[in-house]
Design a protein around this motif. Structure first.
Motif, short mmCIF file in Angstrom:
data_model
loop_
_atom_site.label_atom_id
_atom_site.label_comp_id
_atom_site.label_asym_id
_atom_site.label_seq_id
_atom_site.Cartn_x
_atom_site.Cartn_y
_atom_site.Cartn_z
N LYS A 176 62.65 64.19 40.37
CA LYS A 176 61.81 63.18 38.87
C LYS A 176 63.07 62.53 38.73
O LYS A 176 62.80 61.68 38.12
N LEU A 235 62.70 59.12 40.80
CA LEU A 235 61.48 58.25 40.84
C LEU A 235 61.23 57.28 40.27
O LEU A 235 60.84 56.15 40.99
N ASN A 236 62.21 56.60 38.67
CA ASN A 236 62.38 55.60 38.54
C ASN A 236 63.28 54.69 38.49
O ASN A 236 63.54 53.45 37.93
N ALA A 237 64.23 55.21 39.32
CA ALA A 237 65.05 54.61 40.06
C ALA A 237 64.73 54.25 41.33
O ALA A 237 63.78 53.70 41.87
N PRO A 238 65.40 52.14 40.84
CA PRO A 238 65.35 50.70 42.50
C PRO A 238 65.36 51.25 43.49
O PRO A 238 64.80 50.59 44.39
N GLU A 251 68.42 54.13 46.00
CA GLU A 251 68.40 55.85 45.92
C GLU A 251 69.35 56.42 47.35
O GLU A 251 68.36 55.89 47.83
#
Length: 95
Positions: A75, A78-81, A83
């Protein structure tokens, strides 16, 4: 106690300030007035007055330190550009 022009010159030298004669005179008057006012405060009867560190009562307003489950890594990313290996991947900032 009063401030003399020599005192102002000494402080100006320590602070590496180049003051004009007019400025020295103004600062001498102003600093002497401040000291006179401080001397007036010494005339106050403070017998029985409890010492304080602040005029208002202050208290710590932090919340309780309670542990709880953190977000799962899926989770979080999910918003990470981008990883990589469970870490945020960002552009290099050092050459």
């Amino acid at each position: 106690m009063s401030i003399t022009t020599k005192d102002v010159e000494h402080v100006a030298k320590l602070a590496r300030l180049d003051l004009t004669q007019e400025e020295k005179e103004v600062f001498t008057e102003q600093l002497s007035a401040i000291l006179k006012y401080a001397e007036k405060l010494n005339e106050l009867d403070t017998e029985g007055v409890e010492a304080t560190t602040h005029v208002l009562h202050l208290s710590n307003v932090m919340r309780e330190d309670v542990t709880h489950e953190s977000l799962p890594a899926e989770k979080v990313f999910l918003n990470a550009p981008d990883e990589e290996d469970g870490q945020f991947k960002v552009p290099a900032v050092l050459e």
